[in-house]
Design an enzyme around this catalytic site. Structure first.
Site, PDB file in Angstrom:
ATOM      1  N   GLN A  76       0.767  -1.313  -0.009  1.00 13.89           N
ATOM      2  CA  GLN A  76       0.050   0.223  -0.033  1.00 13.89           C
ATOM      3  C   GLN A  76       0.944   1.060  -0.025  1.00 13.89           C
ATOM      4  OE1 GLN A  76      -2.368   0.838   3.512  1.00 13.89           O
ATOM      5  NE2 GLN A  76      -3.884   1.843   2.566  1.00 13.89           N
ATOM      6  N   GLY A  77       0.768   2.231  -1.105  1.00 17.92           N
ATOM      7  CA  GLY A  77       1.160   3.347  -1.173  1.00 17.92           C
ATOM      8  C   GLY A  77       0.768   4.606  -0.748  1.00 17.92           C
ATOM      9  N   TYR A  78       0.000   4.822   0.565  1.00 22.28           N
ATOM     10  CA  TYR A  78      -0.520   5.994   1.008  1.00 22.28           C
ATOM     11  C   TYR A  78       0.222   7.059   1.565  1.00 22.28           C
ATOM     12  CZ  TYR A  78      -5.517   4.195  -0.215  1.00 22.28           C
ATOM     13  OH  TYR A  78      -6.632   4.112  -0.808  1.00 22.28           O
ATOM     14  N   SER A  79       0.574   6.516   3.133  1.00 22.81           N
ATOM     15  CA  SER A  79       1.284   7.445   3.732  1.00 22.81           C
ATOM     16  C   SER A  79       2.626   7.905   3.138  1.00 22.81           C
ATOM     17  CB  SER A  79       1.509   6.719   5.086  1.00 22.81           C
ATOM     18  OG  SER A  79       0.582   6.775   6.061  1.00 22.81           O
TER      19      SER A  79
ATOM     20  N   GLU B 232     -10.804  -1.637   4.517  1.00 26.57           N
ATOM     21  CA  GLU B 232      -9.622  -2.021   5.552  1.00 26.57           C
ATOM     22  C   GLU B 232     -10.252  -2.038   6.782  1.00 26.57           C
ATOM     23  OE1 GLU B 232      -6.548   0.757   5.372  1.00 26.57           O
ATOM     24  OE2 GLU B 232      -5.260  -0.467   6.657  1.00 26.57           O
TER      25      GLU B 232
ATOM     26  N   SER C 216      -5.711   6.422  12.177  1.00 24.71           N
ATOM     27  CA  SER C 216      -5.333   6.315  13.686  1.00 24.71           C
ATOM     28  C   SER C 216      -6.719   6.258  14.272  1.00 24.71           C
ATOM     29  CB  SER C 216      -4.650   7.512  14.213  1.00 24.71           C
ATOM     30  OG  SER C 216      -5.364   8.568  14.307  1.00 24.71           O
ATOM     31  N   ASN C 217      -6.861   5.603  15.512  1.00 21.74           N
ATOM     32  CA  ASN C 217      -8.332   5.881  16.026  1.00 21.74           C
ATOM     33  C   ASN C 217      -8.708   7.269  16.255  1.00 21.74           C
ATOM     34  OD1 ASN C 217      -7.746   3.235  15.999  1.00 21.74           O
ATOM     35  ND2 ASN C 217      -8.287   2.676  18.381  1.00 21.74           N
ATOM     36  N   GLU C 218      -8.067   8.162  16.544  1.00 17.25           N
ATOM     37  CA  GLU C 218      -8.429   9.715  16.653  1.00 17.25           C
ATOM     38  C   GLU C 218      -8.968  10.198  15.247  1.00 17.25           C
ATOM     39  OE1 GLU C 218      -5.480   8.566  17.866  1.00 17.25           O
ATOM     40  OE2 GLU C 218      -5.984   8.615  19.822  1.00 17.25           O
TER      41      GLU C 218
END
Lengths: 395, 402
Positions: free
Chosen positions: B126-129, B248, B387-389
């Site tokens: 996966q190339g996201y971040s 996801e 992230s959960n936030e």
């Protein structure tokens, strides 16, 4: 697997919703809580007309279905009641006492009592817990001595929900064994005005009513006994499990309504020139409330489905110890989880409302108080977490 | 209202169980059960066994070579595989890029890529971040410029991706790239499939806090990507990216896996001792197990509620964020309690003991070696996949309308 209500259940829900929306508004409810009796006979008659007072009973005793409704029906009703903070003693009369008579009563007792409950003529209360026993169902110090053909009952019962309004009480008393023994407990039907019965009725924090009940040389006939002498504890536990499942549903209804109110409030209340719901700290707290409620709803569904196991009319099921263990584990898990969720949702709702959360005139504090009292009823989160935790030793 | 599995579901469960009993190789069971390292070949070995059975893509519709199973059947499959200590089916191809290709790719992309995912030919990452774009993903900078060359139309890609899980094994990467800098930043993003063998792609390891090589950074320097590898429309990639993240999130609820870990925790708590008695008899510790079990019981039902509400082709909604938050918290708590159960033996670090071939003398109990590292590693679960936030922001916006 199906998480939907049936057509009939949806119709019932709809009817109840419309009735409560019209006739059970917050101000009406607030006045009712302050009235002498603490509930409305008019509402009670309406509930009878809607059929919900006979919902868990078989058709031959006034119910609307052949076998009577199940715990999912109770869940539906209680969730609606939770949303409107209904004060009428449905839980004690219909679910607890009606359920006990339905499951363990003699044919004569069923004929006498169930149609009277279903028709709205009879209120009942379960006088079981005692001050020294905290939440332990086997703690019964009250005694019932055989006397001629009947029994003489002596003892004191603590915080009997709906006790003051009840025409008849179901009283647990010891016919043998020591205070904490599992065996030796029996159940009796006692008229509220039988000689030797004294009731001290009072309001509870959430606007309902309860009573301290003293029994001094109360004489009952032999046919006042429910089920088998000395063997009432499993009946009591099952009835309490039903009540716990119902309380969980009531809590979910109250939490859902409280979340709606809180969400509306933070969308409209402005500070620093904008709705406070724009602030991330508050948004995340609101999300926590939503998640806690949805997880509590899942546990409530689990409780409702599992509590219907151990059908006493099905000998295979009733005596299966594994089914009983699974039922009790699910009930304790649900009550512990719902208790924790009710606490955090209630506290957060008050906090997000700021000063408006701590005044009597807004419904928020009333939901908060009811949720807090639900946690303290029939075993709080710590008690049930302990029951569940201890069951891990056996598993 | 009925939370029981139907007779058909039960029969399906028996079928899966029977299959796992005969087809799941012992060497894989030993590695998963022991918390040992799994290599590329281990994952592929299992994927190919599933493929031969016709179960290579449990979550896909039949028309694309999947099983066509209902969400409930998928849940049963996941639970049985986890319970039998099967390796995870990695999500990058099956759960992430495949749904995007199915929903937004063209026929030739579907025909080419999907079979290669299910039969284990391709390994996707996966190339996201990017280093400057984590939670604020839409700020990503990796550029893709359209150029015409003698061998056709291409994108020229320059930039860097990071946190690329198991990228060291991958031959394909799906990337969010910037194809336009005008307008809102979400509107200049495209979804590009890149062959990692293309000149200019460099993969460098990032060692995690447990000492393991699980994640990477991937560099792109004048990488030529044929325009045929664009999925959907140019500058519409943000829509596809969000679609993918929903898929996801359901995957990472991880109910089946957590049920297995909870069982393992109880076994360990019976074996470890405190004051000469099993640790499980220590009420303080037992109550903590009980508490996480409650969370898991609730999540299991919530997960089934979400799954059964989700129609066959319906994409996961924002409720998936609830599953992600709760699921990851539970996974972390379980890993923490397992470490805690070891007492003193949480301390020794023996990375060599995580290799399946290792024949050395264990320090402490034979199950101890991976547990602390696992705890450290699993801090990632509340960070990755949004992230959960960020999940809470999504719920606040999409469900609560805040």
């Amino acid at each position: 697997m199906d998480f939907n209500y049936t057509e009939e259940q949806l119709a019932l829900q709809d009817t109840l919703r419309r009735y409560l929306a019209k006739d059970y508004g917050f101000e009406q409810r607030r006045a009712l809580a302050k009235s002498a009796e603490g509930y409305s006979r008019t509402h009670w008659r309406q509930f009878a007309d809607l059929g919900i007072l006979a919902l868990p009973f078989p058709e031959e005793f006034g119910g609307i279905t052949v076998d009577g409704g199940n715990a999912v029906d109770n869940m539906l009703v209680m969730e609606m009641f939770g949303r409107s903070l209904v004060l009428e003693p449905y839980l004690t009369t219909v679910i607890l006492c009606g359920g006990l008579i339905r499951d363990a009563g003699s044919q004569k007792q069923k004929k006498q009592i169930l149609p009277a409950i279903g028709g709205g003529e009879l209120l009942m209360a379960l006088a079981h817990y005692e001050a020294q026993g905290r939440y332990q169902p086997s703690h019964v110090a009250s005694t019932a001595q055989p006397d001629g053909g009947g029994f003489i009952i002596n003892g004191a019962k603590a915080v009997v929900l709906g006790g003051g309004a009840a025409g008849k009480l179901i009283v647990s008393a010891r016919t043998s064994g020591g205070t904490n023994d599992s065996n030796g407990i029996s159940l009796f039907i006692v008229a509220h005005d039988a000689p030797g019965v004294t009731l001290r009725s009072y309001a509870t924090q959430d606007g309902a009513r309860a009573a301290e009940v003293k029994l001094t040389d109360v004489r009952v006939a032999k046919d006042a006994l429910i089920g088998t002498q000395d063997a009432a504890l499993p009946l009591i536990q099952r009835a309490l499990d039903y009540a716990v499942a119902a309380l969980c549903a009531e809590a979910v209804g109250a939490m859902t309504a409280l979340n709606e109110a809180t969400l509306e409030y933070i969308k409209t209340r402005k500070q620093f020139g904008q709705p406070i719901g724009r602030f991330q700290t508050l948004q995340h707290r609101m999300v926590d409330m939503l998640m806690a409620t949805e997880q509590a709803r899942s546990m409530t569904i689990l409780a409702a489905v599992r509590v219907d196991a151990n059908d006493p009319n099905d000998p295979n099921d009733a005596n299966d110890a594994n089914v009983t263990i699974a039922r009790r584990r699910a009930i304790s898990a649900a009550k512990a989880y719902v208790g924790q969720s009710a606490r955090s949702v209630g506290q957060s709702a008050v906090q997000l409302h700021g000063g408006m959360g701590v005044v009597d005139e807004l419904n928020v504090s009333h939901y908060f108080k009811r949720l807090t009292m639900i946690n303290a009823t029939f075993g709080d989160a710590d008690y049930h977490l302990g029951c569940f935790s201890d069951s891990l030793l056996a598993a | 209202m009925d939370i029981n599995f139907t007779a058909k579901d039960q029969a399906f469960r028996s079928e899966v169980r029977g299959f796992l009993h005969t087809q799941l190789p012992l060497e894989l069971i030993d590695k998963v059960r022991g918390g040992l390292r799994l290599g590329k070949q281990d994952y592929l070995y299992w994927q190919r066994i599933l493929y031969r059975q016709g179960w290579g893509a449990p979550m896909w519709p039949r028309e694309f070579g999947g099983t066509g199973w209902s969400p409930v059947q998928q849940q049963i499959f996941d639970e049985e595989c986890s319970g039998a200590d099967a390796p995870l089916q990695l999500p990058f191809g099956l759960r992430m890029v495949a749904p995007v290709i199915m929903a937004f790719g063209n026929k030739s992309q579907q025909d080419y890529f999907l079979p290669r995912i299910v039969n284990g030919t391709d390994w996707w990452c996966q190339g996201y971040s990017e280093p400057g774009s984590g939670s604020d993903l839409a700020s990503l900078k990796m550029r893709a410029e359209r150029i015409s060359t003698s061998d056709g139309e291409h994108y020229l890609v320059n930039g860097q991706k990071t946190w690329t899980t198991l990228g060291q094994h991958a031959n394909w990467i799906f990337c969010l790239v910037r194809t336009s800098s005008s307008g809102r930043q979400q509107e200049g993003i495209s979804f590009l499939l890149i062959d990692m063998q293309t000149p200019g792609v460099t993969v460098r390891p990032i060692i995690m806090l447990d000492g393991e090589h699980e994640i990477n950074e991937v560099w792109f320097e004048d990488v030529k990507v044929p325009v045929q590898n664009l999925v959907g429309q140019e500058n519409k990639g943000w829509t596809y990216a969000k679609f993918l993240l929903g898929h996801e999130r359901t995957g990472i609820a991880g109910v089946g896996r957590s049920k297995r870990e909870l069982k393992r925790l109880k076994v360990i708590a019976r074996k470890e001792t405190s004051n000469g008695r099993p640790l499980l008899e220590d009420q303080r510790f037992r109550d903590r197990i009980a508490q996480v079990e409650l969370e898991l019981m609730a999540l299991e039902i919530t997960n089934l509620r979400v799954l059964s509400a989700e129609g066959k082709q319906h994409a996961p909604g924002p409720e998936a964020s609830i599953l992600k938050i709760k699921g990851s918290e539970i996974q972390q708590t379980l890993s923490e309690l397992m470490m805690q159960a070891l007492g003193h033996y949480a301390l020794p670090w023996l990375p060599e003991a995580l290799d399946a071939g290792w024949r050395g003398e264990p320090v402490g109990a034979d199950y101890a070696a991976p547990l602390s590292g696992h705890y450290f590693n699993f801090r990632k679960t509340t960070i990755y996949g949004g992230s959960n936030e960020i999940q809470k922001n999504i719920i606040a916006q999409m469900i609560l309308g805040l």
